[in-house]
Motif scaffolding. Structure first.
Motif, short mmCIF file in Angstrom:
data_model
loop_
_atom_site.label_atom_id
_atom_site.label_comp_id
_atom_site.label_asym_id
_atom_site.label_seq_id
_atom_site.Cartn_x
_atom_site.Cartn_y
_atom_site.Cartn_z
N ARG A 183 62.01 43.63 32.95
CA ARG A 183 60.60 43.90 32.62
C ARG A 183 60.00 42.83 31.71
O ARG A 183 58.89 43.00 31.19
N GLY A 184 60.72 41.76 31.49
CA GLY A 184 60.20 40.68 30.65
C GLY A 184 60.09 41.07 29.19
O GLY A 184 59.27 40.52 28.45
N LEU A 185 60.91 42.03 28.75
CA LEU A 185 60.85 42.49 27.37
C LEU A 185 62.07 42.02 26.59
O LEU A 185 63.12 41.72 27.17
N ARG A 193 49.28 39.58 26.94
CA ARG A 193 50.56 39.66 27.64
C ARG A 193 50.37 39.80 29.15
O ARG A 193 51.34 39.96 29.90
N LEU A 194 49.11 39.76 29.58
CA LEU A 194 48.85 39.95 31.02
C LEU A 194 49.01 38.65 31.79
O LEU A 194 48.79 37.56 31.25
N ILE A 195 49.35 38.78 33.05
CA ILE A 195 49.39 37.65 33.96
C ILE A 195 48.00 37.00 33.99
O ILE A 195 46.99 37.71 33.97
N ASP A 196 47.96 35.67 34.06
CA ASP A 196 46.67 34.98 34.11
C ASP A 196 45.84 35.46 35.30
O ASP A 196 46.37 35.66 36.39
N GLY A 197 44.55 35.63 35.06
CA GLY A 197 43.65 35.97 36.15
C GLY A 197 43.44 37.47 36.34
O GLY A 197 42.56 37.87 37.09
N GLU A 238 47.39 53.91 34.98
CA GLU A 238 48.56 54.67 34.53
C GLU A 238 49.81 53.78 34.50
O GLU A 238 49.75 52.66 34.03
N ASP A 239 50.94 54.29 35.03
CA ASP A 239 52.19 53.53 34.89
C ASP A 239 52.20 52.24 35.72
O ASP A 239 53.08 51.39 35.54
N ALA A 240 51.23 52.06 36.60
CA ALA A 240 51.21 50.83 37.40
C ALA A 240 50.79 49.62 36.57
O ALA A 240 51.02 48.48 36.98
N VAL A 241 50.19 49.85 35.39
CA VAL A 241 49.73 48.69 34.61
C VAL A 241 50.90 47.80 34.18
O VAL A 241 50.69 46.62 33.89
N TYR A 242 52.10 48.35 34.14
CA TYR A 242 53.26 47.52 33.77
C TYR A 242 53.44 46.33 34.73
O TYR A 242 54.01 45.32 34.37
N ALA A 243 52.92 46.48 35.95
CA ALA A 243 53.06 45.40 36.93
C ALA A 243 52.36 44.12 36.49
O ALA A 243 52.75 43.02 36.88
N ALA A 244 51.33 44.28 35.66
CA ALA A 244 50.51 43.12 35.29
C ALA A 244 51.02 42.41 34.04
O ALA A 244 50.40 41.46 33.58
N ALA A 245 52.12 42.87 33.49
CA ALA A 245 52.66 42.23 32.28
C ALA A 245 53.43 40.97 32.64
O ALA A 245 54.25 40.97 33.56
N LYS A 246 53.13 39.92 31.90
CA LYS A 246 53.77 38.62 32.10
C LYS A 246 55.28 38.75 31.87
O LYS A 246 55.73 39.50 31.01
#
Lengths: 135, 110, 98
Positions: A89-91, C71-75, C34-42
């Protein structure tokens, strides 16, 4: 000597999206009254439960992340975090809350609660438990 | 159900705990203790305030033995024992003191 | 016909994001809640799945989970609830990948 069992709560879900994380925490707090040997494991999405900086005003739910830092008071002093799950998870540990407990027998010396373990090490810890609860 | 505090009507649950934590003011403890025929002293307030601070930090009403230990650490061994706490709050320091402090019933208290 | 694809499950636990992404066409937007936001973490292993897509995330769900916007992916765009409504309005239809 009462029969002390080794209990492990295994947490694999992210907080807020489902009720599992909160339910697990409540069971841990209630169960802590029974003087058992309790440890917690966080793997898969469960590692997200321990992240810093959670702020739930915008979603209208109770922010229960602060409660993890009270676990030391409930004599839950071993919190295993799986390394592979963090990495996927990149943590890193720095993204998690700093959880400690205070050792009454050593003049309240502050000790680390979180133990970073890899899957094989966690499997070994699990094999020594009497009971495991999965959430 | 509700209680009257300084002219305001505050909602409580069937066991007498405040429905909304943010409704709390010191008068809540005064009104509740009067109903229990208990006179609040500084020693009571010390525990009530301790509980409120604990909740502020950890978002949880501590179980009795957790409270006992934490009080012992903060206020000394002579106060961090169940005899002292039960003398102050005969209905149980967890339940009664938390109720006066406006906190929910401690998790695990039945 | 443009579609707003809404995903609410963790990409590490469910395959909803994989399926949703497989259905994305030009002009579509993926909204993570919801829990899908974790997908956008760098830095996460699923981040690459969003490459080249128009992706929005719901800010309050990010904040709840302690994910700072840096901490989000660019864009990736962060939207609030009214931005959510704007997205629904802007697209011809909405698909919730529950």
């Amino acid at each position: 000597m009462p029969d002390v069992k080794k209990l492990m709560y295994v947490n694999r879900r992210a907080p807020y999206g489902t009720i599992y994380a909160w339910e697990s925490l409540e069971v841990v707090l209630v169960g802590a009254a029974f003087d058992q040997d309790v440890s917690l494991a966080f793997l898969d999405d469960g590692v997200y439960q321990l992240t810093r900086g959670q702020s739930t005003e915008g979603i209208g739910m109770k922010n229960f992340s602060a409660i993890y830092s009270a676990l030391g008071d409930y004599e839950v002093t071993r919190i295993y975090v799986e390394k592979e799950s963090l990495e996927e998870r990149g943590l890193t540990l720095d993204d998690l809350q700093h959880l400690t407990w205070e050792d009454e027998d050593e003049d309240w010396a502050e000790k680390e609660s979180i133990r970073l373990v890899d899957r094989a090490e966690l499997a070994d810890v699990m094999s020594n438990q009497d009971v495991m609860f999965n959430f | 159900m509700s209680i009257e505090v300084n002219g305001k009507s505050l909602e409580v649950d069937e066991e007498g705990y405040l429905a909304n934590l943010s409704d709390w003011e010191p008068g809540v403890a005064d009104v509740m203790s009067k109903d229990d025929d208990l006179e609040l002293t500084n020693d009571h307030w010390e525990i009530i305030n301790f509980l409120r601070e604990y909740y502020e930090e950890y978002q949880i009403a501590p179980a009795v033995r957790v409270l006992t230990k934490a009080v012992g650490k903060k206020l000394g061994k002579d106060k961090g024992n169940s005899k002292y706490l039960y003398e102050l709050f005969p209905y149980g320091p967890g339940k009664q003191a938390c109720r006066y402090a406006g906190l929910p019933k401690p998790t695990g208290c039945v | 016909m443009s579609i707003l694809h809404i995903v609410n499950k963790s990409p590490y636990e469910k395959n909803s994001l994989d399926t949703a992404v497989g259905f994305v066409k030009n002009g579509d937007t993926v909204l993570l809640i919801e829990d899908a936001v974790y997908a956008a973490a760098k830095g996460g292993s699923v981040a690459a799945k969003l490459d080249g897509l128009d992706v929005s995330v719901l800010g309050s769900d990010l904040a709840a989970r302690g994910i700072a916007e840096d901490r989000l992916i660019d864009g990736v765009s962060v939207v609030d609830y009214s931005g959510f409504v704007d997205l629904v309005e802007a697209k011809d239809s909405t698909q919730s990948w529950l």
